[in-house]
Scaffold this active site. Structure first.
Site, PDB file in Angstrom:
ATOM      1  N   ASP A  52     -12.135   0.212   6.817  1.00 26.37           N
ATOM      2  CA  ASP A  52     -12.115  -0.032   5.386  1.00 26.37           C
ATOM      3  C   ASP A  52     -12.232  -1.600   4.924  1.00 26.37           C
ATOM      4  O   ASP A  52     -11.469  -2.312   4.220  1.00 26.37           O
ATOM      5  CB  ASP A  52     -10.588   0.163   5.257  1.00 26.37           C
ATOM      6  CG  ASP A  52      -9.913   0.358   3.885  1.00 26.37           C
ATOM      7  OD1 ASP A  52     -11.027   0.451   3.001  1.00 26.37           O
ATOM      8  OD2 ASP A  52      -8.883   0.259   3.300  1.00 26.37           O
TER       9      ASP A  52
ATOM     10  N   GLY B 134       1.065  -1.078  -0.004  1.00 25.42           N
ATOM     11  CA  GLY B 134       0.047   0.051  -0.056  1.00 25.42           C
ATOM     12  C   GLY B 134       0.910   1.262   0.081  1.00 25.42           C
ATOM     13  O   GLY B 134       2.205   1.251  -0.166  1.00 25.42           O
TER      14      GLY B 134
END
Ligand code: ADE
Length: 372
Positions: A232, A34
């Site tokens: 998330d 990420g």
């Protein structure tokens, strides 16, 4: 006095018992990355008891060792994982390497999930999908399902499923597999017997989609019971392990970034707008009930076999406005009526009117029991 999320995490203890010697960890290929962190595959010697035993694990680390925010986020996630304890439907903590943390290095060792994330898996398995739902949105009868299963043989290697009719199978170079459909088996829809040492990955069926939805609700119910907000929840953050088990991953990391005003200013790229509840979008309020909204979007992803939510709409102010005006997505093609109803309930504007993860779990359990 009410503490902020960050302050609460800060107060969580670090438990030394999780410390694992770095020299017994052999790092391998990268599994994912990420903006802040990355995950690599690794072999850990003696991580669960016996000294000889080698276990494949996943190791989370920061991308750049000078990034303090990234390190803090990983420390938060580590502490949340320690606080959580273990659950089948959560990616569990196995150990930590914290000795070099003053140099910005921190390893958080978690369970390795062989089949990767659900989003990619769904997209890769769209082709062989077996629909077990009738044209009215109900599950097919047991008899009809049996007919489908006797018509289809499934064979394949590795992660790629191939479905073939009996005649095509005869011609194929893959050895055939026999499978037994067992409605009593809760985890996977059918068993199979392998004729060779090749790994068989069967086709995805409606039953799998329902089973995954159920398991994710269980994992999230566990998180909610521990007062952990995911922040998330999306198919990209759900991982597939052996035996049809799915696990919720990547909690904690995301939340910190969204609440940090620094990241907000860098544009909306970091915000998972399409998965966010209306109150998270308008007032930056996150709760287990906003996780429920995201779960509804995740159901949509699952039953559309990995499509991007709100297809054809861009994440400008337009989408937020439309949602505020009451716009919601339609039930995807492969969703049963029951799943469609749950989805709509997850997207109620008032968070209190949404079902809890406990209730969702019960609704899907009912759905499974009445359709087998
Ligand atoms: N990608 C990210 N995390 C992973 C994990 N725990 N197992 C497998 N693949 C992953």
């Amino acid at each position: 006095q009410q503490l902020s999320m960050e302050e609460q995490i800060e107060l969580l203890p670090y438990d030394k018992r999780w410390e694992f010697p770095k020299n017994r960890l052999a790092l391998g290929i990268q599994l994912g990355a990420g903006c802040f962190g990355r995950v690599v595959k690794a072999e850990a010697v003696g991580i669960e008891g016996s000294d000889e035993h080698v276990k494949t694990v996943a190791v989370k680390m920061v991308r750049t060792e000078t990034n303090v925010a990234a390190l803090e986020a990983l420390v938060s996630e580590m502490k949340i994982l320690m606080h959580l304890g273990s659950h089948l439907n959560v990616v569990n903590l196995l150990g930590t390497c914290t000795k070099q943390i003053n140099k910005g290095e921190l390893f958080v060792i978690v369970e390795y999930c062989r089949f990767g994330n659900l989003q990619t898996y769904l997209i890769n398995h769209r082709h062989g999908f077996i629909n077990l739902m009738d044209e009215f949105g109900n599950m097919k009868s047991d008899d009809e399902m049996h007919k489908i299963f006797s018509l289809i043989n499934c064979s394949g290697y590795g992660d790629v499923a191939v479905t073939r009719t009996s005649s095509a199978l005869e011609k194929s170079k893959f050895p055939p597999f026999e499978f037994i459909y067992d409605p009593q088996e809760p985890k996977s829809f059918w068993h199979y017997q392998e004729d060779s040492d090749a790994t068989l990955i069967r086709s995805v069926t409606t039953r799998d989609l329902i089973s995954w939805s159920f398991q994710i609700a269980r994992g999230m119910d566990y998180l909610a019971s521990k007062k952990v907000i995911h922040g998330d929840l999306a198919a990209r953050n759900v991982l597939l392990a052996d035996d049809g088990v799915v696990k919720v991953a990547d909690f904690g990391m995301a939340r910190k970034m969204y609440l940090d005003s620094n990241y907000e200013k860098k544009g909306q790229g970091l915000m998972p707008i399409r998965w966010m509840a209306i109150e998270s979008l308008t007032d930056r309020i996150f709760s287990s009930q906003s996780d429920v909204w995201s779960y509804g979007i995740l159901l949509w992803e699952i039953f559309s076999l990995g499509k991007v939510p709100y297809p054809g709409m861009d994440v400008s102010h337009q989408l937020v406005k439309e949602i505020q005006n009451g716009y919601r997505m339609e039930k995807p093609e492969n969703a049963t009526n029951t799943i469609g109803k749950i989805m709509v309930d997850c997207w109620k504007s008032d968070p209190k009117e949404r079902p809890t993860f406990r209730q969702i779990q019960e609704m899907i359990q009912d759905h499974i029991e009445t359709s087998v």
